[in-house]
Design a protein around this motif. Structure first.
Motif, PDB file in Angstrom:
ATOM      1  N   ILE A 231     -15.718 -29.282 -15.459  1.00 53.27           N
ATOM      2  CA  ILE A 231     -15.298 -28.296 -16.460  1.00 53.27           C
ATOM      3  C   ILE A 231     -15.340 -26.882 -15.877  1.00 53.27           C
ATOM      4  N   ILE A 232     -16.247 -26.652 -14.922  1.00 54.45           N
ATOM      5  CA  ILE A 232     -16.339 -25.327 -14.303  1.00 54.45           C
ATOM      6  C   ILE A 232     -15.107 -25.056 -13.439  1.00 54.45           C
ATOM      7  N   GLY A 233     -14.524 -26.104 -12.864  1.00 53.07           N
ATOM      8  CA  GLY A 233     -13.367 -25.943 -11.986  1.00 53.07           C
ATOM      9  C   GLY A 233     -12.213 -25.182 -12.606  1.00 53.07           C
ATOM     10  N   PRO A 234     -11.755 -25.540 -13.827  1.00 51.07           N
ATOM     11  CA  PRO A 234     -10.649 -24.801 -14.441  1.00 51.07           C
ATOM     12  C   PRO A 234     -10.941 -23.329 -14.677  1.00 51.07           C
ATOM     13  N   ILE A 235     -12.212 -22.996 -14.927  1.00 50.66           N
ATOM     14  CA  ILE A 235     -12.557 -21.581 -15.116  1.00 50.66           C
ATOM     15  C   ILE A 235     -12.223 -20.792 -13.853  1.00 50.66           C
ATOM     16  N   PHE A 236     -12.675 -21.299 -12.712  1.00 52.18           N
ATOM     17  CA  PHE A 236     -12.392 -20.624 -11.443  1.00 52.18           C
ATOM     18  C   PHE A 236     -10.907 -20.717 -11.083  1.00 52.18           C
ATOM     19  N   GLY A 237     -10.248 -21.806 -11.500  1.00 50.53           N
ATOM     20  CA  GLY A 237      -8.822 -21.943 -11.221  1.00 50.53           C
ATOM     21  C   GLY A 237      -7.994 -20.870 -11.907  1.00 50.53           C
ATOM     22  N   PHE A 238      -8.260 -20.631 -13.177  1.00 47.29           N
ATOM     23  CA  PHE A 238      -7.515 -19.606 -13.902  1.00 47.29           C
ATOM     24  C   PHE A 238      -7.904 -18.198 -13.447  1.00 47.29           C
ATOM     25  N   LEU A 239      -9.170 -17.998 -13.091  1.00 46.95           N
ATOM     26  CA  LEU A 239      -9.571 -16.684 -12.578  1.00 46.95           C
ATOM     27  C   LEU A 239      -8.923 -16.414 -11.221  1.00 46.95           C
ATOM     28  N   LEU A 240      -8.802 -17.452 -10.397  1.00 41.55           N
ATOM     29  CA  LEU A 240      -8.089 -17.298  -9.126  1.00 41.55           C
ATOM     30  C   LEU A 240      -6.620 -16.996  -9.387  1.00 41.55           C
ATOM     31  N   GLY A 241      -6.043 -17.642 -10.391  1.00 41.76           N
ATOM     32  CA  GLY A 241      -4.661 -17.354 -10.770  1.00 41.76           C
ATOM     33  C   GLY A 241      -4.483 -15.927 -11.238  1.00 41.76           C
ATOM     34  N   SER A 242      -5.485 -15.406 -11.959  1.00 43.85           N
ATOM     35  CA  SER A 242      -5.435 -14.020 -12.413  1.00 43.85           C
ATOM     36  C   SER A 242      -5.460 -13.051 -11.239  1.00 43.85           C
ATOM     37  N   LEU A 243      -6.300 -13.346 -10.248  1.00 42.22           N
ATOM     38  CA  LEU A 243      -6.405 -12.480  -9.070  1.00 42.22           C
ATOM     39  C   LEU A 243      -5.113 -12.492  -8.261  1.00 42.22           C
ATOM     40  N   CYS A 244      -4.574 -13.682  -8.004  1.00 42.00           N
ATOM     41  CA  CYS A 244      -3.357 -13.788  -7.185  1.00 42.00           C
ATOM     42  C   CYS A 244      -2.140 -13.208  -7.895  1.00 42.00           C
ATOM     43  N   SER A 385       0.840 -11.744 -16.374  1.00 38.08           N
ATOM     44  CA  SER A 385       0.334 -13.044 -15.927  1.00 38.08           C
ATOM     45  C   SER A 385      -1.132 -12.958 -15.534  1.00 38.08           C
ATOM     46  N   SER A 386      -1.512 -11.858 -14.927  1.00 41.88           N
ATOM     47  CA  SER A 386      -2.890 -11.684 -14.490  1.00 41.88           C
ATOM     48  C   SER A 386      -3.852 -11.678 -15.671  1.00 41.88           C
ATOM     49  N   ARG A 387      -3.529 -10.901 -16.686  1.00 42.10           N
ATOM     50  CA  ARG A 387      -4.425 -10.820 -17.838  1.00 42.10           C
ATOM     51  C   ARG A 387      -4.434 -12.131 -18.621  1.00 42.10           C
ATOM     52  N   THR A 388      -3.283 -12.788 -18.707  1.00 41.12           N
ATOM     53  CA  THR A 388      -3.197 -14.061 -19.421  1.00 41.12           C
ATOM     54  C   THR A 388      -4.111 -15.103 -18.791  1.00 41.12           C
ATOM     55  N   ASN A 389      -4.054 -15.259 -17.483  1.00 38.22           N
ATOM     56  CA  ASN A 389      -4.900 -16.238 -16.797  1.00 38.22           C
ATOM     57  C   ASN A 389      -6.370 -15.881 -16.902  1.00 38.22           C
ATOM     58  N   PHE A 390      -6.674 -14.599 -16.863  1.00 31.63           N
ATOM     59  CA  PHE A 390      -8.066 -14.156 -16.982  1.00 31.63           C
ATOM     60  C   PHE A 390      -8.628 -14.534 -18.344  1.00 31.63           C
ATOM     61  N   VAL A 391      -7.845 -14.318 -19.389  1.00 32.79           N
ATOM     62  CA  VAL A 391      -8.291 -14.610 -20.752  1.00 32.79           C
ATOM     63  C   VAL A 391      -8.504 -16.111 -20.933  1.00 32.79           C
ATOM     64  N   ILE A 392      -7.554 -16.916 -20.442  1.00 34.25           N
ATOM     65  CA  ILE A 392      -7.672 -18.368 -20.599  1.00 34.25           C
ATOM     66  C   ILE A 392      -8.890 -18.892 -19.838  1.00 34.25           C
ATOM     67  N   GLY A 393      -9.086 -18.414 -18.612  1.00 34.99           N
ATOM     68  CA  GLY A 393     -10.189 -18.898 -17.798  1.00 34.99           C
ATOM     69  C   GLY A 393     -11.550 -18.472 -18.290  1.00 34.99           C
ATOM     70  N   LEU A 394     -11.642 -17.275 -18.849  1.00 41.77           N
ATOM     71  CA  LEU A 394     -12.944 -16.734 -19.221  1.00 41.77           C
ATOM     72  C   LEU A 394     -13.305 -16.996 -20.680  1.00 41.77           C
ATOM     73  N   ILE A 395     -12.329 -17.307 -21.519  1.00 37.00           N
ATOM     74  CA  ILE A 395     -12.601 -17.469 -22.952  1.00 37.00           C
ATOM     75  C   ILE A 395     -12.283 -18.880 -23.438  1.00 37.00           C
ATOM     76  N   ASN A 396     -11.070 -19.351 -23.189  1.00 38.45           N
ATOM     77  CA  ASN A 396     -10.652 -20.638 -23.750  1.00 38.45           C
ATOM     78  C   ASN A 396     -11.352 -21.838 -23.111  1.00 38.45           C
ATOM     79  N   ILE A 397     -11.420 -21.863 -21.773  1.00 37.57           N
ATOM     80  CA  ILE A 397     -12.022 -23.016 -21.095  1.00 37.57           C
ATOM     81  C   ILE A 397     -13.503 -23.178 -21.456  1.00 37.57           C
ATOM     82  N   PRO A 398     -14.332 -22.110 -21.445  1.00 36.84           N
ATOM     83  CA  PRO A 398     -15.719 -22.286 -21.888  1.00 36.84           C
ATOM     84  C   PRO A 398     -15.832 -22.779 -23.325  1.00 36.84           C
ATOM     85  N   ALA A 399     -14.903 -22.379 -24.201  1.00 35.73           N
ATOM     86  CA  ALA A 399     -14.928 -22.859 -25.591  1.00 35.73           C
ATOM     87  C   ALA A 399     -14.709 -24.365 -25.638  1.00 35.73           C
TER      88      ALA A 399
END
Length: 709
Positions: A231-244, A385-399
């Motif tokens: 479950i932790i993997g998708p969090i880092f995946g979307f945050l990496l997507g936000s950075l790139c 795209s950057s902000r969208t991935n950040f929001v999904i990775g940091l808020i939705n996945i932990p929920a």
């Protein structure tokens, strides 16, 4: 007569039996083996957890780059859906072979080989970036390398900018055939297919290896640890997507000072390929430990004496096995050979069949929603795209993770039985989709784009979009309807291009370009405004940022609510079938979800989303490219409506499951399950009542058995 020391020793060794505590030697040996097994299984657990993290990271990163891939390769959403579904296709190609033959071979090394294949596929996805040339975005010539006052309208064909553009177009046409025939997105599809093939052995072989060599009471804990890391993997995946997504696609290949757009521009494409290189490297590192792990670990003594045998001992004949098996084990093997009768009886179980139908339809809803959620947020709320991935990775996945954990906690704390699990799963789905209804009211209005969402005179657009791009105010200009280089007028209206806005002059370069004397802007301007415009589209309405915050709150609550029913649903699936058919039933369940949900869902969701496009891009060599602008209202109703309709149909099947369970259960069964006597009954039933595949239904007891139907 004297006895030599040597003879004396021999005499005592033959005539004196010293008391030896053989049990102490045996206990010391078993303790040593158990300690060795415990250490080995923990190393395997750590390695497997890292692999789960790696595959979850690369999978979620692919979701985060959907819109980037669409723009980079100039393809529609439906084709992106095919690319996304290719992972499931690759998985299905070899799942049966790996599951059957993999357990006979060196399982850790097969997992290690799978990691190498998975990393090769991930690297292959990124390869087109190095072969297809630099990314080209549409910009008026004056915004690229000139500060001269040039007319975007290009009324006079003899103007120098026109000849310059013709020369540029001639160069493009010269290499057009090569570019058109490349279709580099195919490498992304093949890479994702290869990634699916490599991922195949990780779950079936990894989990069964833990089940075979871990102490029985620790197995559930170890599997829980693996799933938690996954479950932790998708969090880092979307945050990496936000950075790139913040980095330009050709970073390191071009001079960034010459780039005239920012990550907030609608034509921006981030460094989507960079994350795949990182994910591929992580997959290689994750696979290294498996090449040094043994094929077998010493089994704990407690596991050897246990009445429950491992998956491997049921189906695989090893060299150190006794040549003769018990009659009961022979019956089990003969029963598993009856594939079609078992399949028939499995689907003859109404609870299993109805729950399978409910899961297939619900996963269609959820997979489609998750795949295109980044696109929906970008198009509906005007987010990058950057902000969208950040929001999904940091808020939705932990929920989602917290929801799954909460469901398991509720099941344990209240000792919920099968009927209670069905109720909790149904309630979770019902209230989750009910909350989804609120999102229909939390959308933004269409952006005001002249010729697309409104006319040049400010009225709502009702005519053909392509014809409406031309008006009296730009009739004297030499404009193309295929261009997409939006500018924002002082009147707050977006125009498809400076030419279609009727602008007669421009000044500045890059992001600071200003257009003057725009005849179409002058129609809607107030007396205090000038008919000027700046590069880039106008921002959405003032209410849109507030709506986005409301959307995030409702989305997080909805994700949590839907996830609460995940664990109860899984328990319901396990308890509605016979113990010896669990592996078979779970395999059929996984196969059905992948084939009937994982593959088609992204495709038809993408086709539906494509129907809401207002402005299609054009490829340089002709043909339709990616969508440039969507109808926000239509996109909201199609995306949320399709998700909600599928969810409601799945609820219908869940209600049917609950109705069948209520009809077949008795108060005594529920009391038995609630009082925690499931384990005792299960052990007794396994020893005393071996169930034939032809008799799927047993009415003598409830726990760990299928329902009485």
């Amino acid at each position: 007569m004297e006895i030599s020391p040597k003879e004396n020793t021999h005499f005592f060794s033959n005539n004196i039996n010293l008391p030896v505590d053989r049990s102490s030697f045996k206990s010391e040996s078993s303790a040593s083996k158990e300690k060795q097994s415990c250490g080995g299984i923990k190393i395997f657990l750590g390695a497997l957890s890292f692999v789960y993290f790696a595959k979850a990271l690369s999978g979620s990163y692919l979701k985060s780059t959907i819109t980037q891939i669409e723009r980079r390769f100039d393809i529609p959403s439906s084709l992106v859906g095919v690319i996304d579904g290719s992972f499931e296709i690759g998985n299905l190609l070899i799942i049966i072979l790996v599951s059957y033959f993999g357990a006979k071979l060196h399982r850790p090394k097969i997992i290690g080989a799978g990691c190498l294949i998975m990393s090769a596929g991930t690297f292959l996805i990124a390869m087109p970036q190095f072969f297809m040339g630099r990314y080209r975005y549409e910009r008026f010539p004056s915004t690229i390398n000139s500060t001269d006052n040039i007319s975007p309208c290009l009324q006079d064909k003899s103007q120098s900018p026109l000849s310059a553009m013709e020369k540029s177009q001639a160069k493009l046409n010269a290499g057009c055939e090569k570019e058109a025939g490349s279709s580099m997105w195919i490498y992304v599809l093949l890479g994702n297919l290869l990634r699916g093939i490599g991922e195949t052995p990780i779950q079936p072989l990894g989990i069964t290896y833990i089940d075979d060599y871990a102490i029985e009471e620790n197995t559930a804990l170890y599997i829980g640890c693996v799933q938690t890391v996954a479950i932790i993997g998708p969090i880092f995946g979307f945050l990496l997507g936000s950075l790139c997504a913040k980095l330009y696609v050709d970073i390191g290949f071009v001079d960034m000072d010459n780039i005239t757009i920012t990550h907030k521009d609608v034509q921006w494409v981030g460094a989507w390929w960079l994350g795949y290189l990182i994910a591929g490297a992580i997959s290689i590192l994750a696979g290294i430990p498996f090449w040094f792990l043994p094929k077998h670990l010493p089994k704990p003594e407690r596991r050897k004496d246990s009445s429950t045998s491992s998956e491997q001992s049921k189906f695989i004949t090893e060299d150190n096995k006794e040549p003769h098996k018990s009659y009961q084990q022979q019956v089990k093997i003969a029963e598993m050979a009856k594939f079609f009768p078992c399949l028939k009886n499995l689907f003859g179980n109404p609870v299993y069949f109805l729950y399978l139908c409910a899961s297939i339809i619900q996963f269609n809803s959820l997979i489609g929603m998750v795949t295109y959620k980044p696109k929906y947020i970008e198009q509906q709320y005007g987010q990058t795209s950057s902000r969208t991935n950040f929001v999904i990775g940091l808020i939705n996945i932990p929920a989602v993770a917290f929801g799954i954990f909460s469901g398991g906690l509720i099941m344990k704390k209240f000792r919920i039985g099968v009927l209670g699990a069905a109720k909790l799963s149904l309630g979770s789905s019902f209230f989750g989709y009910l909350l989804l209804l609120l999102l229909f009211a939390l959308g933004c209005e269409n952006s005001e784009v002249a010729g697309l969402t409104m006319s040049y005179h400010g009225t709502k657009q009702t005519t053909d979009y392509e014809q409406a791009l031309f008006s009296e105010c730009n009739s004297g200009c030499l404009c193309s309807k295929n261009d997409w280089d939006p500018i924002c007028g002082e009147n707050g209206v977006t125009y498809v291009s400076a030419c279609l806005a009727g602008c007669q002059a421009s000044n500045g370069s890059g992001k600071n370009t200003v257009f003057f004397n725009c005849s179409c802007v002058a129609i809607l301007e107030t007396p205090s405004q000038s008919s000027s415009a700046v590069a880039g589209p106008c921002q959405k309405g003032n209410e849109c940022p507030k709506m986005f915050l409301y959307f995030l709150v409702v989305s997080v609550i909805t994700s949590y609510t839907l996830s609460v029913g995940g664990t109860p649903g899984y328990i319901l699936l396990l308890r509605c079938i016979k113990p010896h058919l669990k592996s078979f039933a779970l395999g059929i369940y996984t196969l059905a979800i992948r084939v009937l949900a994982g593959i088609p869902s992204p495709v038809y969701f993408g086709v539906a989303i494509d129907t809401t496009c207002l402005k299609w891009g054009s490829k340089r060599c002709g043909g339709r490219g990616a969508c440039k602008l969507y109808n926000s209202s239509a996109l909201r109703y199609v995306y949320l409506g399709l998700t909600l309709v599928l969810g409601m149909v799945s609820i219908f099947f869940s209600v049917a499951v609950l109705w069948v369970l209520r009809k077949s259960s008795s108060p005594q069964d529920e009391t038995l399950s609630a009082n925690g006597e499931r384990g005792a009954c299960e052990m007794k039933s396994r020893k005393d009542n071996f169930v034939n595949c032809d008799h799927l239904i047993q009415t003598t007891y409830w726990p760990e058995k299928e329902t009485r139907l």
